[in-house]
Design an enzyme around this catalytic site. Structure first.
Site, PDB file in Angstrom:
ATOM      1  CE  LYS A   9      -3.940  -2.201   2.300  1.00 39.53           C
ATOM      2  NZ  LYS A   9      -4.990  -2.031   3.321  1.00 39.53           N
ATOM      3  CE1 TYR A  49      -9.358  -3.436   0.257  1.00 40.86           C
ATOM      4  CE2 TYR A  49      -8.763  -1.285  -0.604  1.00 40.86           C
ATOM      5  CZ  TYR A  49      -8.416  -2.462   0.047  1.00 40.86           C
ATOM      6  OH  TYR A  49      -7.120  -2.647   0.481  1.00 40.86           O
ATOM      7  CG  PHE A  57     -13.779   2.962   6.743  1.00 37.70           C
ATOM      8  CD1 PHE A  57     -13.148   2.290   5.701  1.00 37.70           C
ATOM      9  CD2 PHE A  57     -14.576   2.230   7.615  1.00 37.70           C
ATOM     10  CE1 PHE A  57     -13.303   0.921   5.530  1.00 37.70           C
ATOM     11  CE2 PHE A  57     -14.733   0.852   7.455  1.00 37.70           C
ATOM     12  CZ  PHE A  57     -14.086   0.207   6.400  1.00 37.70           C
ATOM     13  NE  ARG A  85      -6.482 -12.397   5.277  1.00 35.92           N
ATOM     14  CZ  ARG A  85      -7.202 -11.272   5.181  1.00 35.92           C
ATOM     15  NH1 ARG A  85      -6.929 -10.361   4.248  1.00 35.92           N
ATOM     16  NH2 ARG A  85      -8.172 -11.026   6.021  1.00 35.92           N
ATOM     17  CB  THR A  91      -8.080  -5.671   9.527  1.00 33.38           C
ATOM     18  OG1 THR A  91      -8.550  -6.837   8.837  1.00 33.38           O
ATOM     19  CG2 THR A  91      -8.320  -4.438   8.662  1.00 33.38           C
ATOM     20  NE  ARG A 102      -2.910  -5.687   7.148  1.00 34.73           N
ATOM     21  CZ  ARG A 102      -4.050  -6.190   6.686  1.00 34.73           C
ATOM     22  NH1 ARG A 102      -4.736  -7.050   7.422  1.00 34.73           N
ATOM     23  NH2 ARG A 102      -4.496  -5.847   5.490  1.00 34.73           N
ATOM     24  CG  ASN A 112      -4.025  -2.358   6.843  1.00 35.04           C
ATOM     25  OD1 ASN A 112      -3.781  -1.994   5.697  1.00 35.04           O
ATOM     26  ND2 ASN A 112      -5.135  -2.999   7.160  1.00 35.04           N
ATOM     27  CG  HIS A 115      -5.219  -6.555  -0.517  1.00 34.41           C
ATOM     28  ND1 HIS A 115      -6.473  -6.684   0.059  1.00 34.41           N
ATOM     29  CD2 HIS A 115      -5.150  -7.483  -1.506  1.00 34.41           C
ATOM     30  CE1 HIS A 115      -7.126  -7.649  -0.579  1.00 34.41           C
ATOM     31  NE2 HIS A 115      -6.362  -8.145  -1.525  1.00 34.41           N
ATOM     32  CD  GLU A 126      -8.309  -9.920  -3.782  1.00 33.14           C
ATOM     33  OE1 GLU A 126      -7.172 -10.245  -3.378  1.00 33.14           O
ATOM     34  OE2 GLU A 126      -9.239  -9.591  -3.016  1.00 33.14           O
TER      35      GLU A 126
HETATM   36  N1  UDP Z   1     -10.212  -0.523   6.603  1.00 30.32           N
HETATM   37  C1  UDP Z   1     -10.329   0.677   7.277  1.00 30.32           C
HETATM   38  N2  UDP Z   1     -11.135   0.750   8.396  1.00 30.32           N
HETATM   39  C2  UDP Z   1     -11.821  -0.334   8.845  1.00 30.32           C
HETATM   40  C3  UDP Z   1     -11.707  -1.565   8.160  1.00 30.32           C
HETATM   41  C4  UDP Z   1     -10.893  -1.632   7.040  1.00 30.32           C
HETATM   42  O1  UDP Z   1      -9.729   1.685   6.889  1.00 30.32           O
HETATM   43  O2  UDP Z   1     -12.540  -0.226   9.863  1.00 30.32           O
HETATM   44  C5  UDP Z   1      -9.332  -0.605   5.425  1.00 30.32           C
HETATM   45  C6  UDP Z   1      -7.980  -1.244   5.763  1.00 30.32           C
HETATM   46  O3  UDP Z   1      -6.974  -0.588   5.014  1.00 30.32           O
HETATM   47  C7  UDP Z   1      -8.188  -2.670   5.309  1.00 30.32           C
HETATM   48  C8  UDP Z   1      -9.064  -2.477   4.070  1.00 30.32           C
HETATM   49  O4  UDP Z   1      -9.940  -1.405   4.432  1.00 30.32           O
HETATM   50  O5  UDP Z   1      -6.960  -3.323   5.023  1.00 30.32           O
HETATM   51  C9  UDP Z   1      -9.861  -3.695   3.666  1.00 30.32           C
HETATM   52  O6  UDP Z   1     -10.640  -4.132   4.762  1.00 30.32           O
HETATM   53  P1  UDP Z   1     -10.842  -5.691   5.051  1.00 30.32           P
HETATM   54  O7  UDP Z   1     -11.940  -5.792   6.067  1.00 30.32           O
HETATM   55  O8  UDP Z   1     -11.005  -6.439   3.769  1.00 30.32           O
HETATM   56  O9  UDP Z   1      -9.470  -6.089   5.799  1.00 30.32           O
HETATM   57  P2  UDP Z   1      -8.176  -6.880   5.292  1.00 30.32           P
HETATM   58  O10 UDP Z   1      -8.639  -8.014   4.410  1.00 30.32           O
HETATM   59  O11 UDP Z   1      -7.292  -5.904   4.558  1.00 30.32           O
HETATM   60  O12 UDP Z   1      -7.518  -7.383   6.563  1.00 30.32           O
HETATM   61 MG    MG Z   2      -9.973  -7.997   2.828  1.00 31.06          MG
END
Ligand code: UDP
Ligand code: MG
Length: 153
Positions: A9, A49, A57, A85, A91, A102, A112, A115, A126
């Site tokens: 990112k 997304y 957000f 993962r 997250t 992270r 964070n 992705h 993806e």
């Molecule tokens: N995100 C955020 N606020 C939140 C949840 C997610 O800004 O409360 C952002 C964060 O950068 C995250 C991305 O949205 O990595 C995608 O969210 P997801 O729930 O898919 O989490 P991930 O798969 O990245 O752990």
């Molecule tokens: Mg995700």
């Protein structure tokens, strides 16, 4: 072997952590099948997304993901989706365990670092979203025998 999609990112580019993050994947024994830099448009982010477009957000997330180009990677290995993962961590960087990417590099729920695809199905979708077929490479690193037993490949 499985492939998964990773995005380094903008926070990773801005904080000069690109090398350290890629180093972790290579040291683990994962194989880089594709890598390139690109700018993410709002349209592409809305697709990527899609599960978050209605969240309050979301505009901040779009801004955050397009502030610099990103680096997209296709990473290959046995059980690569689950392994990457687990290396990524929770997250929210404040909740992610130390030792994860992270957990070691982030204090934020948004900024964070990377992705990583969350399932084999997402990984396939993806990878197609970000790479053309001729941007992905199939090769065998010469150290393969030191990274896997023959019956694990
Ligand atoms: N995100 C955020 N606020 C939140 C949840 C997610 O800004 O409360 C952002 C964060 O950068 C995250 C991305 O949205 O990595 C995608 O969210 P997801 O729930 O898919 O989490 P991930 O798969 O990245 O752990
Ligand atoms: Mg995700």
């Amino acid at each position: 072997m499985e492939s998964t999609l990773v995005i380094l990112k903008p926070s990773t580019i801005q904080r000069a952590l690109v090398g350290q993050v890629i180093d972790r994947f290579q040291k683990k024994g994962l194989i880089i099948a594709g890598i390139k830099m690109m700018r993410l448009s709002e349209a592409l982010l809305r697709e990527h997304y899609a599960h978050l477009v209605d969240r309050p957000f979301f505009p901040l997330l779009v801004e955050s993901m397009s502030i610099t180009p990103v680096i997209v990677m296709s990473i290959k290995g046995r059980d690569a989706v689950e392994v990457v993962r687990a290396m990524t961590g929770a997250t929210n960087g404040r909740k992610a365990l130390p030792g994860t990417i992270r957990g070691d590099f982030s204090m934020s729920g948004q900024e964070n670092i990377i992705h990583a695809s969350d399932s084999l199905e997402s990984a396939e979708i993806e990878t197609r979203r970000f790479f053309k077929p001729d941007e992905l490479f199939d090769y065998t690193p010469s150290l393969m025998r030191s990274m896997y037993a023959p019956d694990e490949i």
